[in-house]
Design a protein around this motif. Structure first.
Motif, PDB file in Angstrom:
ATOM      1  N   VAL A  43       0.855  -1.179   0.000  1.00  0.00           N
ATOM      2  CA  VAL A  43       0.000   0.000   0.000  1.00  0.00           C
ATOM      3  C   VAL A  43       0.898   1.238   0.000  1.00  0.00           C
ATOM      4  N   SER A  44       0.520   2.263  -0.754  1.00  0.00           N
ATOM      5  CA  SER A  44       1.315   3.489  -0.838  1.00  0.00           C
ATOM      6  C   SER A  44       0.531   4.636  -0.210  1.00  0.00           C
ATOM      7  N   VAL A  45       1.217   5.378   0.673  1.00  0.00           N
ATOM      8  CA  VAL A  45       0.601   6.491   1.397  1.00  0.00           C
ATOM      9  C   VAL A  45       1.366   7.766   1.077  1.00  0.00           C
ATOM     10  N   TYR A  46       0.614   8.790   0.752  1.00  0.00           N
ATOM     11  CA  TYR A  46       1.211  10.086   0.393  1.00  0.00           C
ATOM     12  C   TYR A  46       0.988  11.061   1.532  1.00  0.00           C
ATOM     13  N   ARG A 130      -3.722  -3.290   4.133  1.00  0.00           N
ATOM     14  CA  ARG A 130      -4.796  -2.295   4.097  1.00  0.00           C
ATOM     15  C   ARG A 130      -5.017  -1.686   5.475  1.00  0.00           C
ATOM     16  N   GLY A 133      -2.145   0.689   6.424  1.00  0.00           N
ATOM     17  CA  GLY A 133      -2.268   1.997   5.781  1.00  0.00           C
ATOM     18  C   GLY A 133      -3.307   2.862   6.468  1.00  0.00           C
ATOM     19  N   ASP A 134      -4.459   2.236   6.787  1.00  0.00           N
ATOM     20  CA  ASP A 134      -5.514   3.010   7.462  1.00  0.00           C
ATOM     21  C   ASP A 134      -5.063   3.473   8.843  1.00  0.00           C
ATOM     22  N   ILE A 137      -2.754   6.458   8.651  1.00  0.00           N
ATOM     23  CA  ILE A 137      -3.454   7.733   8.437  1.00  0.00           C
ATOM     24  C   ILE A 137      -3.944   8.302   9.767  1.00  0.00           C
ATOM     25  N   ALA A 156      -2.183  12.344   5.670  1.00  0.00           N
ATOM     26  CA  ALA A 156      -1.787  11.121   4.971  1.00  0.00           C
ATOM     27  C   ALA A 156      -2.949  10.608   4.146  1.00  0.00           C
ATOM     28  N   THR A 157      -2.642  10.232   2.912  1.00  0.00           N
ATOM     29  CA  THR A 157      -3.673   9.760   1.991  1.00  0.00           C
ATOM     30  C   THR A 157      -3.183   8.505   1.268  1.00  0.00           C
ATOM     31  N   VAL A 158      -4.019   7.491   1.184  1.00  0.00           N
ATOM     32  CA  VAL A 158      -3.680   6.277   0.445  1.00  0.00           C
ATOM     33  C   VAL A 158      -3.814   6.561  -1.046  1.00  0.00           C
TER      34      VAL A 158
END
Length: 483
Positions: A43-46, A130, A133-134, A137, A156-158
């Motif tokens: 998963v990639s988080v920006y 998943r 990643g959540d 955030i 933070a946004t997936v």
């Protein structure tokens, strides 16, 4: 060792090298079959920073975000992120154990976090990625500084959600097979080189040159037919084996046999290295060149010359040495060579061979013959050859390739030299193709020319020889009976 040595090792040990290489390949295959497949989901988080609209605010926000990315990359593997994931998915492991399955990568000069989760179950790997990643955030929102309005400054946004992998990550079958093949090849070559380095057997002329300056005057290729046809100079004169004996005949003229003229003793370090076959063929080759040759069987422990030629063996050298006969009474001509059999085996062979009678016999032989060849007992086993060494012009040592070691060869040379004798040359016998080394093409190439060889003599060796003298053979038998 040089390149030629390594090529020789590969040629000689190619079977074991291939076997070990295939074993390495098999290990790689078995490791791949036994390994539990694992799956990886990512998963990639920006991360972004809420900042003003001016260029200065945007620049400061970008630099701040990059610094924050490095911090949050460390936080991902901490319990503050992973423990809620464990509790949510009921994984049954600790946060620390889950951290061992999670890896984080930060592409250079970006604000992106790539989170990867490895698991033996594809669906669980995707669910864990998943949930991680959540949870990141949420953690970013809780830990980032607040603005004056109470909002988080870092968001933070997936950007790439986790998906269920369709193929396993490990085992990497192709990589395991390639690695097993490479390791097997390295081990195979290594064991071959180690075997060659630790091998002290005398296998070729190069091995002899490493331990002594005594020249190799002839090299005889291995011939499985030798036991059936021990006299190739008679039975197969156009063969490679017969040509080597003729080369030895030529080389004898350049050895410098010393004060005893053409008197040469043939010996070996061990028994059954081929000294009797060598002296027989050499004597016949000299006779074929028009030389007068006397062949003496001085192996008074295990005489072999007379049985090989089917001659009378009860009277001979021992009969002369005890004063019961003269040379002309017991010598037997065969194939152009006058042969003096060993006679009956005495209880004191060393004393007889070291006596003045033996020296007088050799002197008498040199007065009537061009060459006196003496077949003696193995110098590495008994003292007979050593006591006889000073009575002849020199000693030729016959060494069987791959049988004796360099220590035995050195000891044999030393034994002759200690007795004031001289080792004038070495005959390397039964050289196999894989041991020929740099001389392989010379001894295992095609025969020169297309000259058709004449038919081999049909007369068997056990039939009466055409040049044998019945009266002399009868006189030898009579002497033996009277002794």
């Amino acid at each position: 060792m040089g390149l030629t040595d390594y090529l020789q090792i590969l040629r000689k040990f190619w079977i074991s090298i291939t076997a070990v290489t295939l074993m390495g390949l098999a290990v790689g295959a078995i490791a791949s079959l036994l390994a539990t497949p694992t799956y990886t989901s990512s998963v990639s988080v920006y991360l972004t920073v809420q900042s003003g609209d001016s260029a200065a605010d945007l620049s400061q926000g970008s630099s701040y975000t990059e610094r924050q990315v490095k911090s949050f990359a460390q936080i991902i593997e901490a319990p503050v992120v992973l423990q809620p994931v464990v509790d949510q998915l009921q994984l049954g492991i600790s946060a620390g154990q889950l951290a061992g399955r999670v890896t984080v990568q930060v592409p250079a000069n970006t604000s992106i976090l790539n989170i990867s989760v490895v698991d033996t179950d594809a669906n669980r790997a995707a669910a864990t990625a998943r949930a991680t990643g959540d949870q990141l955030i949420k953690t970013v929102a809780n830990l980032s500084p607040k603005s004056s309005s109470g909002q988080a400054t870092v968001i933070a946004t997936v950007i790439t959600p986790a998906t269920v992998p369709t193929s396993w990550t490990t085992p990497r079958v192709a990589q395991n097979l390639a690695l097993g093949l490479l390791l097997g090849l390295l081990v195979g070559v290594g064991q071959a080189v180690l075997r060659r380095v630790l091998d002290t057997k005398v296998r070729n002329a190069e091995d002899i040159a490493k331990v002594t300056d005594v020249p190799v005057v002839a090299t005889m290729a291995y011939d499985p037919e030798t036991k059936k046809h021990p006299l190739p100079v008679i039975t197969d004169p156009y063969s490679l084996h017969a040509e080597e004996f003729r080369r030895l005949r030529t080389n004898l003229q350049f050895l410098g046999v010393g004060p005893r003229g053409g008197a040469i003793a043939f010996s070996s370090s061990l028994n059954s290295e081929g000294k009797t076959t060598t002296v027989l063929n050499t004597a016949i080759a000299l006779a074929q060149a028009g030389k007068r040759v006397l062949l003496i069987d001085a192996d008074l422990r295990r005489p072999r010359v007379a049985p090989r030629l089917n001659l009378e063996s009860n009277a001979g050298l021992s009969t002369i040495l005890v004063g019961r006969a003269h040379l002309e009474d017991v010598v037997q001509p065969v194939h152009g060579v006058d042969v003096l059999a060993a006679g009956r085996v005495p209880p004191n062979p060393s004393e007889l061979l070291g006596s003045s009678a033996m020296r007088d016999l050799i002197t008498e032989g040199l007065n009537h013959y061009d060459w006196v060849l003496v077949d003696t007992a193995p110098v590495g086993m008994v003292a007979d050859t050593a006591v006889l060494a000073s009575a002849v012009g020199g000693v030729l040592l016959v060494v069987e390739s791959g049988r004796g070691d360099v220590t035995q060869l050195e000891d044999s040379i030393t034994a002759v030299q200690t007795a004031e004798g001289r080792v004038m040359g070495i005959v390397l016998n039964k050289l196999k193709a894989e041991d020929a080394g740099s001389r392989r093409s010379r001894y295992y190439g095609e025969a020169y020319g297309d000259v058709a060889a004449p038919e081999a003599p049909t007369r068997a060796l056990d039939e009466p020889q055409p040049d044998a003298t019945p009266a002399r053979a009868m006189r030898s038998a009579d002497l033996a009976a009277s002794w």
